[in-house]
Enzyme design. Structure first.
Site, PDB file in Angstrom:
ATOM      1  N   ARG A 146      -0.028  -4.599  -2.805  1.00 49.00           N
ATOM      2  CA  ARG A 146      -1.144  -5.452  -2.313  1.00 49.00           C
ATOM      3  C   ARG A 146      -0.442  -6.809  -2.207  1.00 49.00           C
ATOM      4  O   ARG A 146       0.477  -7.203  -3.094  1.00 49.00           O
ATOM      5  CB  ARG A 146      -2.503  -5.731  -3.170  1.00 49.00           C
ATOM      6  CG  ARG A 146      -2.994  -4.315  -3.000  1.00 49.00           C
ATOM      7  CD  ARG A 146      -4.020  -4.205  -4.074  1.00 49.00           C
ATOM      8  NE  ARG A 146      -4.867  -2.970  -4.230  1.00 49.00           N
ATOM      9  CZ  ARG A 146      -4.561  -2.105  -5.233  1.00 49.00           C
ATOM     10  NH1 ARG A 146      -3.501  -2.251  -5.953  1.00 49.00           N
ATOM     11  NH2 ARG A 146      -5.325  -0.882  -5.212  1.00 49.00           N
ATOM     12  N   LYS A 170      -5.208  -3.354  -9.887  1.00 46.08           N
ATOM     13  CA  LYS A 170      -6.723  -3.670 -10.109  1.00 46.08           C
ATOM     14  C   LYS A 170      -6.700  -3.110 -11.573  1.00 46.08           C
ATOM     15  O   LYS A 170      -6.458  -2.017 -12.039  1.00 46.08           O
ATOM     16  CB  LYS A 170      -7.578  -2.855  -9.165  1.00 46.08           C
ATOM     17  CG  LYS A 170      -7.423  -3.499  -7.797  1.00 46.08           C
ATOM     18  CD  LYS A 170      -8.285  -2.878  -6.793  1.00 46.08           C
ATOM     19  CE  LYS A 170      -8.358  -3.752  -5.411  1.00 46.08           C
ATOM     20  NZ  LYS A 170      -9.242  -3.042  -4.730  1.00 46.08           N
ATOM     21  N   HIS A 241      -3.030  -7.567   4.581  1.00 48.55           N
ATOM     22  CA  HIS A 241      -2.918  -5.861   4.378  1.00 48.55           C
ATOM     23  C   HIS A 241      -2.251  -4.820   5.208  1.00 48.55           C
ATOM     24  O   HIS A 241      -2.080  -3.877   5.088  1.00 48.55           O
ATOM     25  CB  HIS A 241      -4.288  -5.428   3.935  1.00 48.55           C
ATOM     26  CG  HIS A 241      -4.524  -5.135   2.434  1.00 48.55           C
ATOM     27  ND1 HIS A 241      -3.926  -6.002   1.526  1.00 48.55           N
ATOM     28  CD2 HIS A 241      -5.366  -4.254   1.843  1.00 48.55           C
ATOM     29  CE1 HIS A 241      -4.502  -5.701   0.427  1.00 48.55           C
ATOM     30  NE2 HIS A 241      -5.268  -4.541   0.431  1.00 48.55           N
ATOM     31  N   ARG A 244       0.691  -3.139   4.390  1.00 45.62           N
ATOM     32  CA  ARG A 244       0.425  -2.230   3.382  1.00 45.62           C
ATOM     33  C   ARG A 244       0.025  -0.789   4.094  1.00 45.62           C
ATOM     34  O   ARG A 244       0.331   0.190   3.613  1.00 45.62           O
ATOM     35  CB  ARG A 244      -0.620  -2.520   2.294  1.00 45.62           C
ATOM     36  CG  ARG A 244      -1.059  -1.431   1.175  1.00 45.62           C
ATOM     37  CD  ARG A 244      -1.977  -2.504   0.242  1.00 45.62           C
ATOM     38  NE  ARG A 244      -2.832  -1.593  -0.426  1.00 45.62           N
ATOM     39  CZ  ARG A 244      -2.545  -1.021  -1.618  1.00 45.62           C
ATOM     40  NH1 ARG A 244      -1.169  -0.981  -1.984  1.00 45.62           N
ATOM     41  NH2 ARG A 244      -3.434  -0.366  -2.276  1.00 45.62           N
ATOM     42  N   HIS A 267      -4.062   3.761  -5.758  1.00 44.09           N
ATOM     43  CA  HIS A 267      -5.448   4.072  -5.646  1.00 44.09           C
ATOM     44  C   HIS A 267      -5.845   4.859  -6.654  1.00 44.09           C
ATOM     45  O   HIS A 267      -5.118   5.920  -7.312  1.00 44.09           O
ATOM     46  CB  HIS A 267      -5.520   4.876  -4.415  1.00 44.09           C
ATOM     47  CG  HIS A 267      -5.456   4.069  -3.349  1.00 44.09           C
ATOM     48  ND1 HIS A 267      -5.294   4.611  -1.874  1.00 44.09           N
ATOM     49  CD2 HIS A 267      -5.394   2.699  -2.906  1.00 44.09           C
ATOM     50  CE1 HIS A 267      -5.009   3.668  -0.865  1.00 44.09           C
ATOM     51  NE2 HIS A 267      -5.416   2.544  -1.517  1.00 44.09           N
ATOM     52  N   TYR A 276      -5.620   7.421   5.618  1.00 44.51           N
ATOM     53  CA  TYR A 276      -4.500   7.451   6.185  1.00 44.51           C
ATOM     54  C   TYR A 276      -3.914   8.783   7.005  1.00 44.51           C
ATOM     55  O   TYR A 276      -3.330   8.780   7.968  1.00 44.51           O
ATOM     56  CB  TYR A 276      -3.198   7.126   5.349  1.00 44.51           C
ATOM     57  CG  TYR A 276      -3.442   5.334   4.797  1.00 44.51           C
ATOM     58  CD1 TYR A 276      -3.471   4.572   5.550  1.00 44.51           C
ATOM     59  CD2 TYR A 276      -3.816   5.194   3.320  1.00 44.51           C
ATOM     60  CE1 TYR A 276      -3.747   2.959   5.191  1.00 44.51           C
ATOM     61  CE2 TYR A 276      -3.945   4.250   2.734  1.00 44.51           C
ATOM     62  CZ  TYR A 276      -3.938   2.991   3.805  1.00 44.51           C
ATOM     63  OH  TYR A 276      -4.199   1.614   3.302  1.00 44.51           O
TER      64      TYR A 276
END
Length: 295
Positions: A146, A170, A241, A244, A267, A276
């Site tokens: 990110r 995150k 993004h 990415r 993720h 995706y």
């Protein structure tokens, strides 16, 4: 109300270790909610009920807010009220059984391999800023990290000898991602030729710095990638993004397994990565229709 919001944000910072962007988002959502309540004569969260929450969500809808924005606001309120209930500031959670509006999953915008190539070739390598920009773009596309993770990188987070980058995503979750030979080459060149001319203090730990010699900001990078997209003649609406998304799509198109891509992207849930696969299926259909003699 302000004191309770601050208490909640402190809890998210210390106990949950959430990223600064996430904390700012929570604070912003809750401040808007409290402003709405105050406008309607409510000065305490203890005095709120389900009707107040629904009225606020309806207010957002009337303002023309996107479904995703309304869902995010509701998620913020749910977390906040659950905290207030747990800390015994309230006796009932007014958000119980309130469901988020159904989201239409938007497929992320991606660049073709050719477009990525053109974009990555835009920076002028004979300039310190150009060397930095080239290293940033190459590293972003090589790892799929990110933008917030990219600008948070310190010098000791990149091991060029072993060929990997260590980043914190995150919830401050650490992950190790391999980097390819081209990204290694341009990061090395930036460190030897660009960064040394951009930094103002030898004690600066940030890997990527701006023209003030301080850590690059998200807004600064956003301007950089937009500028190069214009110079490359790319008409697609590029966001920070985009590389990415392109990284993940191109890996899957070339046979990478979903679990590996999930791990590299950081993720928590594989269903997030599965979006995706829709893009790669679309690409397969396009290739089929163009190449099969009876398509």
């Amino acid at each position: 109300m302000k004191a309770l919001i601050e208490e909640f944000i402190y809890y998210l910072t210390v106990e949950r270790g959430l990223a600064e962007n996430t904390l700012e988002s929570y604070a912003r959502d809750l401040e808007r909610y409290s402003a709405f309540l105050s406008k309607h004569g409510i000065t305490k969260f203890e005095a709120t009920n389900k009707t107040n929450v629904m009225a606020y969500l309806l207010h957002l809808q009337k303002q023309g807010k996107a479904t995703s924005t309304i869902s995010r606001h509701l998620a913020s309120l749910k977390s906040f009220y659950q905290y207030l209930l747990r800390e015994k500031h309230i006796e009932q959670d007014p958000t119980v059984n309130l469901e988020s509006p159904k989201l239409q999953k938007k497929l992320p915008r991606v660049l073709s391999v050719e477009e990525v190539e053109i974009l990555l070739n835009q920076p002028r390598l004979n300039e310190p800023a150009g060397s930095r920009d080239k290293a940033m773009l190459e590293l972003l596309y090589a790892t799929g990290i990110r933008v917030s993770e990219l600008i948070s990188l310190d010098l000791d987070h990149v091991n060029l000898e072993m060929g990997y980058v260590r980043c914190f995503g995150k919830g401050s979750k650490e992950r190790i991602i391999p980097i390819g030979s081209l990204a290694k080459k341009y990061v090395e060149e930036y460190l030897h030729r660009g960064r040394v001319r951009l930094i103002k203090s030898k004690g600066e730990t940030a890997l990527f710095v701006n023209h003030h010699g301080r850590r690059m900001t998200r807004q600064g990078f956003w301007k950089i990638i937009k500028k190069y997209a214009r110079e490359a003649g790319i008409k697609k609406d590029i966001t920070p993004h985009t590389l990415r998304h392109s990284f993940a799509t191109h890996l899957l198109e070339n046979g990478a397994d979903l679990r590996s891509v999930q791990e590299m992207l950081g993720h928590a849930d594989i269903t997030t990565t599965q979006i995706y696969t829709h893009l790669t299926r679309g690409r397969l259909r396009e290739v089929y229709s163009k190449t099969h003699p009876r398509a």
